[in-house]
Design a protein around this motif. Sequence first.
Motif, PDB file in Angstrom:
ATOM      1  N   PHE A  85      11.286  -2.842  -1.910  1.00 40.03           N
ATOM      2  CA  PHE A  85      11.236  -1.523  -1.986  1.00 40.03           C
ATOM      3  C   PHE A  85      11.326  -0.718  -0.575  1.00 40.03           C
ATOM      4  O   PHE A  85      11.826   0.272  -0.722  1.00 40.03           O
ATOM      5  CB  PHE A  85       9.699  -1.010  -2.479  1.00 40.03           C
ATOM      6  CG  PHE A  85       9.556   0.227  -2.699  1.00 40.03           C
ATOM      7  CD1 PHE A  85       8.756   1.130  -1.812  1.00 40.03           C
ATOM      8  CD2 PHE A  85      10.278   1.092  -3.630  1.00 40.03           C
ATOM      9  CE1 PHE A  85       8.499   2.552  -1.832  1.00 40.03           C
ATOM     10  CE2 PHE A  85      10.004   2.613  -3.737  1.00 40.03           C
ATOM     11  CZ  PHE A  85       9.100   3.319  -2.864  1.00 40.03           C
ATOM     12  N   ALA A 105       9.623   6.607  -7.931  1.00 39.01           N
ATOM     13  CA  ALA A 105       9.192   6.589  -6.382  1.00 39.01           C
ATOM     14  C   ALA A 105      10.211   7.185  -5.452  1.00 39.01           C
ATOM     15  O   ALA A 105      10.050   7.792  -4.733  1.00 39.01           O
ATOM     16  CB  ALA A 105       8.665   5.115  -6.139  1.00 39.01           C
ATOM     17  N   THR A 115       4.845   5.195  -5.541  1.00 35.88           N
ATOM     18  CA  THR A 115       4.779   5.171  -6.950  1.00 35.88           C
ATOM     19  C   THR A 115       3.773   6.207  -7.360  1.00 35.88           C
ATOM     20  O   THR A 115       4.027   6.827  -8.513  1.00 35.88           O
ATOM     21  CB  THR A 115       4.319   3.914  -7.357  1.00 35.88           C
ATOM     22  OG1 THR A 115       5.095   2.820  -6.492  1.00 35.88           O
ATOM     23  CG2 THR A 115       4.490   3.714  -8.865  1.00 35.88           C
ATOM     24  N   ALA A 162       0.776  -1.283  -0.065  1.00 32.69           N
ATOM     25  CA  ALA A 162       0.057  -0.045  -0.062  1.00 32.69           C
ATOM     26  C   ALA A 162       0.852   1.233  -0.103  1.00 32.69           C
ATOM     27  O   ALA A 162       0.599   2.054  -0.999  1.00 32.69           O
ATOM     28  CB  ALA A 162      -0.915  -0.016   1.004  1.00 32.69           C
ATOM     29  N   LEU A 163       1.938   1.362   0.787  1.00 31.94           N
ATOM     30  CA  LEU A 163       2.838   2.550   1.050  1.00 31.94           C
ATOM     31  C   LEU A 163       3.642   2.500  -0.416  1.00 31.94           C
ATOM     32  O   LEU A 163       3.884   3.739  -0.711  1.00 31.94           O
ATOM     33  CB  LEU A 163       3.686   2.334   2.069  1.00 31.94           C
ATOM     34  CG  LEU A 163       2.818   2.571   3.586  1.00 31.94           C
ATOM     35  CD1 LEU A 163       3.695   2.015   4.507  1.00 31.94           C
ATOM     36  CD2 LEU A 163       2.311   4.029   3.651  1.00 31.94           C
ATOM     37  N   GLU A 164       4.043   1.446  -0.820  1.00 34.03           N
ATOM     38  CA  GLU A 164       4.757   1.394  -2.167  1.00 34.03           C
ATOM     39  C   GLU A 164       3.988   2.044  -2.984  1.00 34.03           C
ATOM     40  O   GLU A 164       4.479   2.686  -3.973  1.00 34.03           O
ATOM     41  CB  GLU A 164       5.485  -0.018  -2.655  1.00 34.03           C
ATOM     42  CG  GLU A 164       6.224   0.035  -3.592  1.00 34.03           C
ATOM     43  CD  GLU A 164       6.800  -1.291  -3.922  1.00 34.03           C
ATOM     44  OE1 GLU A 164       6.700  -2.266  -2.828  1.00 34.03           O
ATOM     45  OE2 GLU A 164       6.960  -1.897  -4.807  1.00 34.03           O
ATOM     46  N   GLY A 165       2.601   1.653  -3.367  1.00 35.32           N
ATOM     47  CA  GLY A 165       1.791   2.027  -4.073  1.00 35.32           C
ATOM     48  C   GLY A 165       1.879   3.327  -4.213  1.00 35.32           C
ATOM     49  O   GLY A 165       1.646   4.296  -5.077  1.00 35.32           O
ATOM     50  N   TYR A 166       1.591   4.019  -3.052  1.00 34.10           N
ATOM     51  CA  TYR A 166       1.381   5.413  -2.820  1.00 34.10           C
ATOM     52  C   TYR A 166       2.659   6.152  -3.151  1.00 34.10           C
ATOM     53  O   TYR A 166       2.372   7.124  -3.685  1.00 34.10           O
ATOM     54  CB  TYR A 166       1.037   5.695  -1.187  1.00 34.10           C
ATOM     55  CG  TYR A 166       0.962   7.209  -0.872  1.00 34.10           C
ATOM     56  CD1 TYR A 166       1.830   7.981  -0.146  1.00 34.10           C
ATOM     57  CD2 TYR A 166      -0.398   7.772  -1.389  1.00 34.10           C
ATOM     58  CE1 TYR A 166       1.459   9.340  -0.068  1.00 34.10           C
ATOM     59  CE2 TYR A 166      -0.714   9.052  -1.289  1.00 34.10           C
ATOM     60  CZ  TYR A 166       0.457   9.846  -0.278  1.00 34.10           C
ATOM     61  OH  TYR A 166       0.285  11.115  -0.343  1.00 34.10           O
ATOM     62  N   LEU A 196      -5.287   3.208   1.936  1.00 31.08           N
ATOM     63  CA  LEU A 196      -4.641   3.211   0.881  1.00 31.08           C
ATOM     64  C   LEU A 196      -4.617   1.513   0.461  1.00 31.08           C
ATOM     65  O   LEU A 196      -4.535   1.260  -0.693  1.00 31.08           O
ATOM     66  CB  LEU A 196      -3.137   3.519   1.379  1.00 31.08           C
ATOM     67  CG  LEU A 196      -2.792   4.806   1.301  1.00 31.08           C
ATOM     68  CD1 LEU A 196      -1.226   4.992   1.754  1.00 31.08           C
ATOM     69  CD2 LEU A 196      -2.902   5.385  -0.049  1.00 31.08           C
ATOM     70  N   ARG A 197      -4.679   0.670   1.359  1.00 26.59           N
ATOM     71  CA  ARG A 197      -4.454  -0.728   1.069  1.00 26.59           C
ATOM     72  C   ARG A 197      -5.813  -1.183   0.234  1.00 26.59           C
ATOM     73  O   ARG A 197      -5.632  -1.708  -0.621  1.00 26.59           O
ATOM     74  CB  ARG A 197      -4.565  -1.534   2.269  1.00 26.59           C
ATOM     75  CG  ARG A 197      -3.286  -1.715   2.970  1.00 26.59           C
ATOM     76  CD  ARG A 197      -3.255  -2.520   4.436  1.00 26.59           C
ATOM     77  NE  ARG A 197      -3.728  -3.644   4.311  1.00 26.59           N
ATOM     78  CZ  ARG A 197      -3.837  -4.489   5.352  1.00 26.59           C
ATOM     79  NH1 ARG A 197      -3.169  -4.243   6.506  1.00 26.59           N
ATOM     80  NH2 ARG A 197      -3.951  -5.659   5.169  1.00 26.59           N
ATOM     81  N   PHE A 254      -5.062   0.103  -3.303  1.00 29.67           N
ATOM     82  CA  PHE A 254      -4.199  -0.525  -4.016  1.00 29.67           C
ATOM     83  C   PHE A 254      -4.401  -1.980  -4.337  1.00 29.67           C
ATOM     84  O   PHE A 254      -3.901  -2.621  -5.190  1.00 29.67           O
ATOM     85  CB  PHE A 254      -2.653  -0.452  -3.408  1.00 29.67           C
ATOM     86  CG  PHE A 254      -2.242   0.946  -3.707  1.00 29.67           C
ATOM     87  CD1 PHE A 254      -2.276   1.776  -2.805  1.00 29.67           C
ATOM     88  CD2 PHE A 254      -1.897   1.689  -4.956  1.00 29.67           C
ATOM     89  CE1 PHE A 254      -2.010   3.210  -3.215  1.00 29.67           C
ATOM     90  CE2 PHE A 254      -1.570   2.592  -5.351  1.00 29.67           C
ATOM     91  CZ  PHE A 254      -1.435   3.696  -4.338  1.00 29.67           C
ATOM     92  N   TYR A 277       5.835   8.519   6.470  1.00 30.22           N
ATOM     93  CA  TYR A 277       6.430   7.742   5.678  1.00 30.22           C
ATOM     94  C   TYR A 277       7.507   8.202   4.553  1.00 30.22           C
ATOM     95  O   TYR A 277       8.563   7.643   4.369  1.00 30.22           O
ATOM     96  CB  TYR A 277       5.342   6.969   4.746  1.00 30.22           C
ATOM     97  CG  TYR A 277       5.834   5.776   3.786  1.00 30.22           C
ATOM     98  CD1 TYR A 277       5.392   5.922   2.282  1.00 30.22           C
ATOM     99  CD2 TYR A 277       6.250   4.799   4.160  1.00 30.22           C
ATOM    100  CE1 TYR A 277       5.955   5.035   1.519  1.00 30.22           C
ATOM    101  CE2 TYR A 277       6.705   3.917   3.341  1.00 30.22           C
ATOM    102  CZ  TYR A 277       6.398   3.935   2.010  1.00 30.22           C
ATOM    103  OH  TYR A 277       6.871   3.018   1.088  1.00 30.22           O
TER     104      TYR A 277
END
Lengths: 257, 212
Positions: B68, B27, A54, A48-52, B166-167, B170, B135
């Motif tokens: 990541f 990113a 990105t 989720a954080l990675e998607g954000y 967010l989850r 995504f 974050y």
Amino acid sequence: MDLQSFIQSGLLESYVLGQCTRSERVLVEQMLAQHPEVRAEMSAIEQALEGYATSQAIAPPQALKGQIIGAIGREAGPLSTRPRSGGTLLLFQLLALGLLAAAVFLFFQKNKEAEEKTALSKQVADIEVRLNACDQSNQDLRDIINVLRSPETRPVKIGSGGDNEKLNTYVFSNKSRCKVLLDMSGMPTAEQGKHLQMWAIADGKPQSLGMINLQSLGGLQEFECVQGAVAYAISVEDKPEGNPTPTVVLMSGALVE
Amino acid sequence: MQDQLIIRLKQQDRAAVGDLYDAYNGALYGVVLRIVQSPELAQQVLQDTFVKAWRNAASYDASKGRLFTWLLNIARNTAIDATRTAHYQHSRKTDNLDNLVHQPGGSTLNTDVLGVREVVNTLDDKYKSLIELVYFQGYTQEEAAEETGIPLGTIKTRLRYAIGELRKVFVAVLIFIVSSFAISSFVIDRHWGIGRDEMTNDEMTINDPISK
């Protein structure tokens, strides 16, 4: 802590955000290792954080990629022998220098040792030669002593200094061994340019036994005997090789049986 | 795919760095630029990040998190260090972001094909800014509480909720991507037979053992 409370606690979020304390980290890693549900939960948070991240991406300049790949290219490879830090490099250099110095030193040391060895070998050879000469001399002296001790040896007094008692000259004659020994201790020194010759008188005639060597070993000179010699004499000669007949008789003496 | 990349990285396969860059440069740069504010410095930080990742590939442990996350931590820490060592004076206001985004040194990536940005932007401001602070900027939850004046407990709950939201976004996106891929693969295969050359009917019957 049961699984649900753990997941609801927010510890996983903190872990992903890199904000856990040490003990929290240990706990999370334990739970991760033991529970696939925890792993799945964390993976979802991360994604989720990675998607954000990105979605908020910004492109760097095009040239940066090549620059970075170039920088990586300059980094050490897996089998590189480049030392990891300046300190290690210095250590390697010192080590290499040390080894080189040691090699050079050993080389010169070896050379020196070889030279010393040669010198020693020569010394040993010299000593051996002298030793052999000594052994020979010893043997000769023993022979002389044997002759002198023998009961058959007769001393023959062939001269005296008259007033000077020290000049008694003796010849030791041993007929069975056919040896004649002249004792130097009673000999006069020859004048410059003059030489002493030894004679044996046999059949009424003098026979030359040879020139006298005042430096004889053990102070005794050996001559070949003459059969039937009844007397001995010493003459003074001009020539170093002597004369067939005596020129001037210095002294003489008869053999007493 | 990510597993392969990790293996190659650990084997010190230099070609892997290119792929790593392609996957994550945008990113990471977005995060770094928001922290250091200067494009030149951000580019230096990004380079340092990839070099550090290369050097420390052996220490990455896949059981403790995704690739990541690991990269982002390196990037974030390097960026924060850069602001400290440069004695960089800047205000941490997020309203500067629009200026940066449209500068010549940076441009928005076209990740928005799926309208992700719009969806994310529907997220309430207070959640977005919190994620931004914690974050991206690397504020601890305590520091965020201080910065925003919001009590720590509230920070914690909001953070968890924000990530939960967010989850949802995504996961939906992921489902969409996966199903699109599956559908299109199916369609292409039916129509054009991937891997087979076009054959005439006669050839097909001759070669087909069943028709005999």
